[in-house]
Design a protein around this motif. Structure first.
Motif, PDB file in Angstrom:
ATOM      1  N   MET A   1       0.831  -1.210   0.000  1.00  0.00           N
ATOM      2  CA  MET A   1       0.000   0.000   0.000  1.00  0.00           C
ATOM      3  C   MET A   1       0.867   1.262   0.000  1.00  0.00           C
ATOM      4  N   ILE A   2       1.916   1.251   0.809  1.00  0.00           N
ATOM      5  CA  ILE A   2       2.842   2.388   0.812  1.00  0.00           C
ATOM      6  C   ILE A   2       3.500   2.524  -0.556  1.00  0.00           C
ATOM      7  N   GLY A   3       3.881   1.398  -1.155  1.00  0.00           N
ATOM      8  CA  GLY A   3       4.491   1.435  -2.477  1.00  0.00           C
ATOM      9  C   GLY A   3       3.580   2.050  -3.519  1.00  0.00           C
ATOM     10  N   ILE A   4       2.302   1.671  -3.502  1.00  0.00           N
ATOM     11  CA  ILE A   4       1.349   2.226  -4.470  1.00  0.00           C
ATOM     12  C   ILE A   4       1.138   3.708  -4.227  1.00  0.00           C
ATOM     13  N   LEU A   5       1.001   4.096  -2.959  1.00  0.00           N
ATOM     14  CA  LEU A   5       0.777   5.511  -2.654  1.00  0.00           C
ATOM     15  C   LEU A   5       1.982   6.383  -3.007  1.00  0.00           C
ATOM     16  N   LEU A   6       3.186   5.856  -2.876  1.00  0.00           N
ATOM     17  CA  LEU A   6       4.380   6.629  -3.233  1.00  0.00           C
ATOM     18  C   LEU A   6       4.706   6.554  -4.719  1.00  0.00           C
ATOM     19  N   TRP A   7       4.272   5.472  -5.394  1.00  0.00           N
ATOM     20  CA  TRP A   7       4.580   5.281  -6.805  1.00  0.00           C
ATOM     21  C   TRP A   7       3.951   6.363  -7.678  1.00  0.00           C
TER      22      TRP A   7
ATOM     23  N   ILE B   1       5.816   8.182 -11.007  1.00  0.00           N
ATOM     24  CA  ILE B   1       5.310   8.749 -12.254  1.00  0.00           C
ATOM     25  C   ILE B   1       5.666  10.228 -12.351  1.00  0.00           C
ATOM     26  N   GLY B   2       5.362  10.976 -11.288  1.00  0.00           N
ATOM     27  CA  GLY B   2       5.527  12.423 -11.337  1.00  0.00           C
ATOM     28  C   GLY B   2       6.954  12.905 -11.417  1.00  0.00           C
TER      29      GLY B   2
END
Length: 194
Positions: A50-56, A61-62
């Motif tokens: 979940m942390i990985g997805i939120l930081l990804w 991307i950004g």
């Protein structure tokens, strides 16, 4: 070399999006496996993906991908494509590229191509009107090798390139000046591709 339709692709470089995403998944997947298998329960370890997805999204991307999106390059026998912009080979000074390749150099660089380290580097592509524009590559020596060999073949071979370079005169390519970034882009190359 790959074939796309009727065009032969001599060199292709992607934006690095999938490689960056795979590294991101690998790091947070290992954290998930270590935390779930050794430290806590598997349910508690779900916090790492979940942390990985939120930081990804903001960082992967950004920050990482958005800054490298202009590194998507394809060289064919008819054109050089940088992202969606096309530069026809008729506008490129292939004689200059071929002459420098036979000397083992590239435009606007005195260091031998074979000595280039593998990291992001700008390779200058000379135009017939005396301008040159830079394209950033992750492996610039590989592009220079393919582009140089293509230019030598397109000009008729090494002997013809040396003979033409001794006779013909053309302006030395000068890198294009950076324009002020009014619309958020740091380099405006639209006039080259029109």
């Amino acid at each position: 070399m790959a074939m796309t339709g009727k065009r032969r692709v001599l060199y292709r470089q992607g934006s690095g999006f999938w490689r960056m995403t795979a590294k991101w998944v690998l790091v947070f997947g290992v954290l998930y496996l270590l935390d779930g298998g050794l430290l806590r329960s598997w349910g508690d370890a779900l916090v790492w993906p979940m942390i990985g997805i939120l930081l990804w999204v903001p960082f992967g991307i950004g920050v990482v991908w958005y800054s490298n999106r202009d590194q998507q390059v394809a060289l064919t026998t008819r054109e050089l494509r940088v992202r969606r912009k096309r530069l026809p080979m008729e506008r490129v000074n292939l004689l200059h590229v071929a002459r420098l390749w036979l000397e083992g150099r590239s435009t606007a660089d005195d260091q031998s191509v074979l000595e280039w380290p593998r990291f992001n580097r700008v390779v200058w592509v000379p135009l017939r009107d005396g301008r040159a524009f830079g394209v950033e590559f992750r492996d610039p020596a590989a592009f220079a090798e393919v582009f140089g060999a293509f230019a030598v073949a397109a000009c008729g071979g090494p002997d013809i390139v040396r003979a033409r370079a001794a006779v013909e005169t053309y302006p030395d390519p000068h890198p294009m000046r950076l324009r002020p970034a009014d619309d958020g882009s740091w380099l405006d190359l639209l006039d080259i591709f029109n």
